[in-house]
Design a protein around this motif. Structure first.
Motif, PDB file in Angstrom:
ATOM      1  N   ARG A 139       0.863  -1.190   0.000  1.00 39.45           N
ATOM      2  CA  ARG A 139       0.000   0.000   0.000  1.00 39.45           C
ATOM      3  C   ARG A 139       0.902   1.244   0.000  1.00 39.45           C
ATOM      4  N   HIS A 140       1.587   1.438  -1.120  1.00 38.62           N
ATOM      5  CA  HIS A 140       2.662   2.414  -1.178  1.00 38.62           C
ATOM      6  C   HIS A 140       2.191   3.851  -1.021  1.00 38.62           C
ATOM      7  N   GLN A 141       1.084   4.232  -1.651  1.00 37.12           N
ATOM      8  CA  GLN A 141       0.625   5.611  -1.526  1.00 37.12           C
ATOM      9  C   GLN A 141       0.195   5.910  -0.097  1.00 37.12           C
ATOM     10  N   ASP A 142      -0.473   4.946   0.549  1.00 28.60           N
ATOM     11  CA  ASP A 142      -0.848   5.123   1.958  1.00 28.60           C
ATOM     12  C   ASP A 142       0.406   5.252   2.828  1.00 28.60           C
ATOM     13  N   ALA A 143       1.444   4.494   2.481  1.00 33.10           N
ATOM     14  CA  ALA A 143       2.694   4.551   3.244  1.00 33.10           C
ATOM     15  C   ALA A 143       3.375   5.907   3.065  1.00 33.10           C
ATOM     16  N   VAL A 144       3.312   6.475   1.859  1.00 29.20           N
ATOM     17  CA  VAL A 144       3.882   7.803   1.624  1.00 29.20           C
ATOM     18  C   VAL A 144       3.197   8.831   2.517  1.00 29.20           C
ATOM     19  N   ILE A 145       1.864   8.785   2.552  1.00 33.02           N
ATOM     20  CA  ILE A 145       1.094   9.737   3.362  1.00 33.02           C
ATOM     21  C   ILE A 145       1.438   9.573   4.845  1.00 33.02           C
ATOM     22  N   ALA A 146       1.497   8.320   5.300  1.00 35.67           N
ATOM     23  CA  ALA A 146       1.776   8.056   6.723  1.00 35.67           C
ATOM     24  C   ALA A 146       3.184   8.502   7.105  1.00 35.67           C
ATOM     25  N   THR A 147       4.163   8.253   6.223  1.00 32.66           N
ATOM     26  CA  THR A 147       5.542   8.636   6.547  1.00 32.66           C
ATOM     27  C   THR A 147       5.709  10.144   6.518  1.00 32.66           C
ATOM     28  N   ASP A 148       5.086  10.798   5.543  1.00 28.29           N
ATOM     29  CA  ASP A 148       5.119  12.270   5.516  1.00 28.29           C
ATOM     30  C   ASP A 148       4.602  12.836   6.834  1.00 28.29           C
ATOM     31  N   HIS A 149       3.535  12.229   7.366  1.00 32.31           N
ATOM     32  CA  HIS A 149       2.961  12.701   8.628  1.00 32.31           C
ATOM     33  C   HIS A 149       3.959  12.512   9.774  1.00 32.31           C
ATOM     34  N   VAL A 150       4.631  11.360   9.808  1.00 29.42           N
ATOM     35  CA  VAL A 150       5.630  11.098  10.857  1.00 29.42           C
ATOM     36  C   VAL A 150       6.759  12.113  10.777  1.00 29.42           C
ATOM     37  N   LEU A 151       7.251  12.379   9.575  1.00 33.63           N
ATOM     38  CA  LEU A 151       8.366  13.314   9.418  1.00 33.63           C
ATOM     39  C   LEU A 151       7.979  14.726   9.826  1.00 33.63           C
ATOM     40  N   ARG A 152       6.756  15.139   9.499  1.00 37.19           N
ATOM     41  CA  ARG A 152       6.310  16.482   9.878  1.00 37.19           C
ATOM     42  C   ARG A 152       6.061  16.587  11.369  1.00 37.19           C
TER      43      ARG A 152
END
Length: 473
Positions: free
Chosen positions: A359-372
């Protein structure tokens, strides 16, 4: 050059003296021709645009490219200072005051060497013990790794109670800092302290205090297991985790045993043995109480290990249980250090689990949130290097971006993770995986070759000999 390089030890990029002293660089700096400065650094040092951007911070590789092409410029004193600091250009060459890293070691020394032997009046004892553990004891300092043990030995004359309190202070200190220090160095220091504590335990400690000392020995062994894991010393890590588990059971403290099992589960996960990782995480959950940091972290570890097996149902079940468990954590629970769990909308490791399930797009969104959420500018880097949590989150982002077909963003994330030269084993395992994915999915692409070169450079540094915790992707 030696002095400047030594003062900048830990910075990801420092231009050599041969370039700094060249007529071309001096002319460019004198008139603040940043197009020429960037071009010289890029071509004469071989640094990629991504590495240059990461060294400056807050800049993308595409902007570096624009500056080199003359499409964009550098304006504002703050950005000029970041360029000076990122490349190691002395302030005077760019019309700036001397940069902080230009100060000599002697110029930064403010402590009276004659006062180092006693606790300063009016200074909090916990703060003094923590500080003493991290600095030299004077001109005749003990070798690195012995300083905290030396301080502990001096306190032994005050009796078991004093040493017991000092051990507690040191455990708190290392739990907070172990992931921001070079693993090999912190391992040596922990080993020296653990040896001192073991000697105390072998002596005639009164029964009422023996349990507390045993518990301290167990926590130190658990920390040694973590440091050994970060070094890639798996046999040593397993032994230390076993010792921590034994001390936890002997002292009647299941949470210590749970954290030891968590480290073993983490090792199995990064070694590509997800079913063993799930089993170890489940064992830890069985002996720890729900609503404790150890139990919550073990559930999140089960979640991402289950995702690695491809079991989406178990991953979803563990994710829901982790949410429930984290909601039970007391308000006083710490959110910092290795014996903690980071708060958030989603449990730690959610992005990793989503990425592993494709679920790569969901993972991108989740990781962006962690980094921010968890990694502001002040927490992204330690001593000029990406923190370990930040680096791993960037690598998960890179893998997720590669899964969506976004090569440029995947490579940018990989370079951000490897901007320094510190390497720990879990981070390098993820970095190798990203290299494999890029070469499989984007063979022959120039960004893939750039990342492979950077990965190989970092991989040459012995793991653990050069370089936090925080939000977990």
């Amino acid at each position: 050059m030696d002095d400047r390089m030594n003062r900048r030890n830990g910075y990801p990029l420092t231009v050599p003296d041969t370039l700094l002293d060249s007529d071309a660089m001096r002319r460019a700096c004198a008139v603040r021709d940043f197009r020429e400065i960037f071009r010289l650094v890029n071509r004469r040092t071989g640094s990629s645009q991504a590495v240059m951007a990461a060294a400056i911070g807050g800049m993308t590789s595409s902007r570096v490219s624009d500056i080199i092409r003359g499409a964009r410029g550098i304006r504002g004193r703050g950005l000029i200072e970041r360029v000076a600091d990122g490349f190691g250009i002395p302030g005077e060459m760019l019309g700036l005051p001397a940069r902080p890293w230009e100060a000599t070691a002697d110029g930064m020394e403010t402590q009276d060497a004659g006062a180092r032997g006693a606790t300063p009046v009016g200074v909090d004892r916990r703060a003094f013990v923590t500080e003493s553990a991290a600095r030299s004891a004077g001109p005749m300092a003990a070798p690195h790794g012995q300083r905290a043990a030396q301080a502990l030995d001096l306190m032994g004359g005050d009796g078991v109670s004093s040493v017991k309190d000092a051990l507690s202070d040191l455990i708190d200190h290392y739990a907070l800092t172990i992931r921001s220090l070079p693993p090999a160095e912190v391992y040596d220091e922990l080993l020296a302290v653990r040896t001192q504590a073991g000697r105390l335990l072998a002596s005639s400690v009164p029964g009422a205090q023996r349990e507390d000392v045993t518990l301290s020995v167990g926590w130190l062994s658990c920390l040694l297991g973590i440091a050994a894991c970060d070094m890639g010393a798996h046999a040593a890590a397993r032994l230390w985790c076993g010792e921590a588990d034994r001390c936890g059971r002997e002292a009647g403290h299941p949470e210590l045993s749970g954290w030891a099992l968590f480290t073993r589960s983490l090792i199995a996960f990064y070694q590509g043995r997800p079913r063993e990782s799930v089993a170890l995480a489940s064992r830890g959950q069985a002996i720890t109480a729900p609503g404790t940091p150890a139990h919550a972290k073990l559930v999140t570890q089960e979640m991402r290990a289950a995702a690695m097996t491809g079991d989406a149902d178990q991953m979803a079940d563990a994710r829901n249980r982790a949410r429930v468990d984290m909601a039970k954590l007391p308000a006083t629970a710490t959110a910092a250090g290795v014996f903690s769990v980071s708060p958030g909308e989603d449990p730690p490791y959610t992005a990793t689990a989503l990425m592993l399930l494709g679920r790569h797009q969901d993972a991108v969104i989740a990781t962006d949130h962690v980094l921010r959420t968890h990694y502001g500018p002040q927490t992204q880097r330690y001593g000029g290097h990406p923190s370990r949590g930040y680096a791993r989150a960037q690598l998960i982002l890179g893998l997720a971006q590669a899964g969506t077909g976004n090569l440029d963003e995947a490579v940018a994330a990989g370079h951000a993770a490897l901007a320094g030269h510190r390497a720990d084993w879990p981070t390098m395992t993820l970095a190798a995986k990203l290299c494999q994915v890029l070469e499989r999915d984007f063979p022959g692409a120039h960004p893939t070759a750039e990342y492979r070169t950077r990965y190989q450079e970092v991989a040459m540094v012995p793991t653990g000999h050069h370089g936090s915790s925080g939000g977990s992707a």
